[in-house]
Design a protein around this motif. Structure first.
Motif, PDB file in Angstrom:
ATOM      1  N   HIS A   1       0.858  -1.184   0.000  1.00  0.00           N
ATOM      2  CA  HIS A   1       0.000   0.000   0.000  1.00  0.00           C
ATOM      3  C   HIS A   1       0.889   1.227   0.000  1.00  0.00           C
ATOM      4  CE1 HIS A   1      -3.703  -2.133   1.933  1.00  0.00           C
ATOM      5  NE2 HIS A   1      -3.229  -2.763   0.882  1.00  0.00           N
ATOM      6  N   SER A   2       0.502   2.217  -0.761  1.00  0.00           N
ATOM      7  CA  SER A   2       1.265   3.454  -0.781  1.00  0.00           C
ATOM      8  C   SER A   2       0.292   4.620  -0.668  1.00  0.00           C
ATOM      9  CB  SER A   2       2.103   3.566  -2.058  1.00  0.00           C
ATOM     10  OG  SER A   2       1.262   3.562  -3.187  1.00  0.00           O
ATOM     11  N   GLY A   3       0.810   5.725  -0.293  1.00  0.00           N
ATOM     12  CA  GLY A   3      -0.013   6.907  -0.104  1.00  0.00           C
ATOM     13  C   GLY A   3      -0.434   7.043   1.346  1.00  0.00           C
ATOM     14  N   ALA A   4      -0.393   8.261   1.819  1.00  0.00           N
ATOM     15  CA  ALA A   4      -0.670   8.532   3.226  1.00  0.00           C
ATOM     16  C   ALA A   4      -2.044   8.032   3.652  1.00  0.00           C
ATOM     17  CB  ALA A   4      -0.540  10.036   3.496  1.00  0.00           C
ATOM     18  N   CYS A   5      -3.050   8.266   2.840  1.00  0.00           N
ATOM     19  CA  CYS A   5      -4.405   7.907   3.265  1.00  0.00           C
ATOM     20  C   CYS A   5      -4.613   6.397   3.320  1.00  0.00           C
ATOM     21  CB  CYS A   5      -5.435   8.568   2.361  1.00  0.00           C
ATOM     22  SG  CYS A   5      -5.453  10.366   2.579  1.00  0.00           S
ATOM     23  N   LYS A   6      -4.078   5.656   2.372  1.00  0.00           N
ATOM     24  CA  LYS A   6      -4.224   4.194   2.406  1.00  0.00           C
ATOM     25  C   LYS A   6      -3.508   3.588   3.602  1.00  0.00           C
ATOM     26  CE  LYS A   6      -5.155   2.990  -2.352  1.00  0.00           C
ATOM     27  NZ  LYS A   6      -4.762   2.182  -3.499  1.00  0.00           N
ATOM     28  N   LEU A   7      -2.362   4.142   3.947  1.00  0.00           N
ATOM     29  CA  LEU A   7      -1.597   3.619   5.080  1.00  0.00           C
ATOM     30  C   LEU A   7      -2.171   4.049   6.427  1.00  0.00           C
ATOM     31  CD1 LEU A   7       2.101   4.141   3.915  1.00  0.00           C
ATOM     32  CD2 LEU A   7       0.946   1.969   4.295  1.00  0.00           C
ATOM     33  N   CYS A   8      -2.760   5.220   6.487  1.00  0.00           N
ATOM     34  CA  CYS A   8      -3.019   5.859   7.777  1.00  0.00           C
ATOM     35  C   CYS A   8      -4.477   5.969   8.203  1.00  0.00           C
ATOM     36  CB  CYS A   8      -2.432   7.265   7.768  1.00  0.00           C
ATOM     37  SG  CYS A   8      -0.671   7.317   7.444  1.00  0.00           S
ATOM     38  N   TYR A   9      -5.421   5.888   7.300  1.00  0.00           N
ATOM     39  CA  TYR A   9      -6.797   6.252   7.642  1.00  0.00           C
ATOM     40  C   TYR A   9      -7.370   5.406   8.788  1.00  0.00           C
ATOM     41  CZ  TYR A   9     -11.412   8.220   7.141  1.00  0.00           C
ATOM     42  OH  TYR A   9     -12.589   8.871   7.398  1.00  0.00           O
ATOM     43  N   GLY A  10      -7.147   4.115   8.767  1.00  0.00           N
ATOM     44  CA  GLY A  10      -7.646   3.260   9.844  1.00  0.00           C
ATOM     45  C   GLY A  10      -7.033   3.611  11.187  1.00  0.00           C
ATOM     46  N   VAL A  11      -5.744   3.894  11.193  1.00  0.00           N
ATOM     47  CA  VAL A  11      -5.066   4.283  12.429  1.00  0.00           C
ATOM     48  C   VAL A  11      -5.565   5.653  12.889  1.00  0.00           C
ATOM     49  CG1 VAL A  11      -2.824   4.884  13.446  1.00  0.00           C
ATOM     50  CG2 VAL A  11      -3.046   2.848  12.015  1.00  0.00           C
ATOM     51  N   LEU A  12      -5.800   6.556  11.960  1.00  0.00           N
ATOM     52  CA  LEU A  12      -6.337   7.871  12.301  1.00  0.00           C
ATOM     53  C   LEU A  12      -7.662   7.724  13.051  1.00  0.00           C
ATOM     54  CD1 LEU A  12      -6.298  11.006  11.987  1.00  0.00           C
ATOM     55  CD2 LEU A  12      -7.550  10.649   9.853  1.00  0.00           C
ATOM     56  N   ILE A  13      -8.558   6.912  12.529  1.00  0.00           N
ATOM     57  CA  ILE A  13      -9.853   6.672  13.168  1.00  0.00           C
ATOM     58  C   ILE A  13      -9.638   6.078  14.562  1.00  0.00           C
ATOM     59  CG2 ILE A  13     -11.981   5.318  13.038  1.00  0.00           C
ATOM     60  CD1 ILE A  13     -11.834   7.619  10.964  1.00  0.00           C
TER      61      ILE A  13
END
Length: 97
Positions: free
Chosen positions: A39-51
């Motif tokens: 996975h690449s890109g900030a949103c693909k890597l991070c969105y679940g952790v952000l939530i």
């Protein structure tokens, strides 16, 4: 490891700051797993952790889902910076052993 305050995200809601919990090993492991799976890109890597980091606050999943794409992207990029800094710290520890 970096100071916890450097590993916290903040969202303003109605003029009040809502802080996430600190970035934790579980978050790092989740992002690393996605990273290693290609996975690449900030949103693909991070969105679940952000939530996950804002769970139980006024900035819950429902609130974050209503934010603009630009706001979510900005938060994910900040979270990606935390992840990348952690990788650098881990690599430095390994190198110094």
């Amino acid at each position: 490891m970096a100071k916890d305050i450097e590993n916290i995200l903040t969202i303003k809601i109605n003029g009040k700051e809502v802080q996430s919990r600190p970035f934790a090993f579980e978050d790092y492991a989740d992002m690393q797993d996605k990273h290693l799976r290609g996975h690449s890109g900030a949103c693909k890597l991070c969105y679940g952790v952000l939530i996950s980091m804002f769970k139980g606050t006024a900035a819950n999943k429902e609130y974050i889902d209503t934010m603009s794409i630009a706001e979510k992207d900005m938060l994910c990029r900040k979270l990606l910076d935390i992840y990348l800094n952690t990788i650098s710290e881990v690599n430095e520890l390994i190198k110094n052993q």
